[in-house]
Design an enzyme around this catalytic site. Structure first.
Site, PDB file in Angstrom:
ATOM      1  N   GLN A  81      -2.973  -6.567 -19.031  1.00 60.98           N
ATOM      2  CA  GLN A  81      -2.879  -6.597 -17.661  1.00 60.98           C
ATOM      3  C   GLN A  81      -1.427  -6.739 -17.195  1.00 60.98           C
ATOM      4  O   GLN A  81      -1.150  -7.252 -16.010  1.00 60.98           O
ATOM      5  CB  GLN A  81      -3.700  -7.717 -16.899  1.00 60.98           C
ATOM      6  CG  GLN A  81      -5.350  -7.243 -16.974  1.00 60.98           C
ATOM      7  CD  GLN A  81      -5.414  -5.751 -16.373  1.00 60.98           C
ATOM      8  OE1 GLN A  81      -4.722  -5.500 -15.284  1.00 60.98           O
ATOM      9  NE2 GLN A  81      -6.405  -5.247 -16.538  1.00 60.98           N
ATOM     10  N   SER A  82      -0.584  -6.137 -18.087  1.00 64.47           N
ATOM     11  CA  SER A  82       1.065  -6.497 -17.701  1.00 64.47           C
ATOM     12  C   SER A  82       1.057  -5.381 -16.630  1.00 64.47           C
ATOM     13  O   SER A  82       1.080  -4.389 -16.460  1.00 64.47           O
ATOM     14  CB  SER A  82       1.809  -6.078 -19.099  1.00 64.47           C
ATOM     15  OG  SER A  82       3.103  -5.656 -18.645  1.00 64.47           O
TER      16      SER A  82
END
Ligand SMILES: *Cc1c(COP(=O)(O)O)cnc(C)c1O
Length: 338
Positions: A81-82
């Site tokens: 989930q960067s």
């Protein structure tokens, strides 16, 4: 650097990706709700690229250097989930570059939503080539392998480290520090404290250099999201020191000037906490603003706690740097309590 000398970043290659300056706004309902200081928000969630966020400022310099070096493929790394990966994938599209992404599985037993929605969904929309790796992989080695692969196929790779947090990327936040000082002057604000989330350290380090090299001694409080305090502070200090040298202001940041409070991480990086949950809902319901569960939500939880503990008090002015991340909220749809 002489205090009266203006820092000149124009010698560094840069591409335009962000809508700048981002707004600096009072949060009147939140300030009243907490019955403490006047709290302003610096809207770096509004940098404009693919739902915005702090990495866009850094990428202006990282990708500026990539283009100068003739790169055609950007390689970078981040968590599933960067926000950094999402902004890099979008920037690569805008500049006509290919994007190779190394995604690290850092969260234990992620939900189906976590591994398919939010940022990773947007990475796929931008057509980035995603490669997934287990947590704890040595990414220096893995990135070098991907770079070799790109070269073997006739491409010219450029490596952007996690969070774009090297000296070049940190220039984006040196610039933000200068932008803030200009806004304080324009709005006639006397600010007591800046608060920001601190992770891969480029934001915190760059801000410190931007302020100190401009002669401002305004305190910066970093709220940590992954590492213990000593590790985080060292990481920020090291990068600040190197960045200060790069901009021609060596020694402008002292070690004891770097403060990271790492008491709001909870069970670990990217793991939800009750105080983050409360903070995200509070800012949504008081101000109509969206924050993220991994970074800005935990930093907000820290700031709210400082107000409740009267470490930040009525009569003071606090600026909270909103580093973005709202796209990540969707990945946490199953784990937030509404
Ligand atoms: C990356 C990120 C941060 C942390 O910034 P660093 O420069 O990595 O310390 C904070 N907030 C959000 C939303 C981010 O994506």
């Amino acid at each position: 650097m002489n205090k009266d000398q203006k820092m000149d970043l124009s010698k560094f290659p840069r591409v335009s990706l962000a809508h700048l300056p981002t707004p600096l706004e009072l949060m009147p309902r939140l300030s009243e709700h907490l019955n403490g200081p006047d709290i302003y928000v610096k809207r770096d969630d509004c940098t404009g690229l693919a739902t915005g966020g702090n990495k866009t400022r850094k990428l202006e310099f990282s990708l500026g250097e990539a283009l100068r070096l003739g790169a055609d493929t950007i390689i970078t790394v981040g968590a599933v989930q960067s926000n950094h990966v999402r902004q890099t994938a979008a920037a690569a599209c805008k500049l006509g570059l290919s994007c190779e992404v190394l995604l690290e599985h850092r969260v234990d037993q992620p939900s189906e939503t976590y591994t398919s929605s939010g940022n990773i969904f947007l990475d796929r929309i931008f057509g980035a080539n995603l490669r997934e790796y287990p947590g704890g992989t040595d990414f220096d080695v893995a990135m070098a392998e991907v770079a070799d692969e790109v070269r073997a196929a006739g491409g010219t790779p450029y490596l952007v480290p996690g969070g774009a947090s090297n000296t070049v990327g940190a220039l984006g936040y040196v610039d933000c520090g200068i932008e803030l000082l200009n806004q304080f002057a324009e709005q006639n604000l006397s600010v007591d404290h800046i608060v920001t989330a601190t992770g891969s350290a480029g934001t915190h380090a760059g801000l410190a250099v931007g302020l100190r090299a401009s002669g401002s001694d305004l305190p910066i409080l970093g709220i940590g999201v992954n590492a213990p305090q000593d590790v985080q502070e060292e990481r920020v200090y090291k990068l600040a020191k190197e960045t200060a040298e790069l901009v021609g202001a060596p020694g402008c940041v002292a070690r004891d000037d770097i403060i990271a409070d790492c008491n709001y991480i909870g069970p670990g990086y990217g793991e939800p906490t009750e105080s983050m949950n409360e903070a995200v809902l509070m800012l949504a319901r008081q101000e109509g603003l969206l924050f993220d569960p991994v970074y800005s939500g935990k930093a907000l939880a820290g700031m709210i706690d400082y107000v409740r503990q009267r470490r930040f008090t009525k009569g003071q002015t606090i600026v909270f740097l909103h580093t973005g991340g709202s796209a990540g909220l969707f990945a946490y749809a199953d784990s937030l309590t509404l």
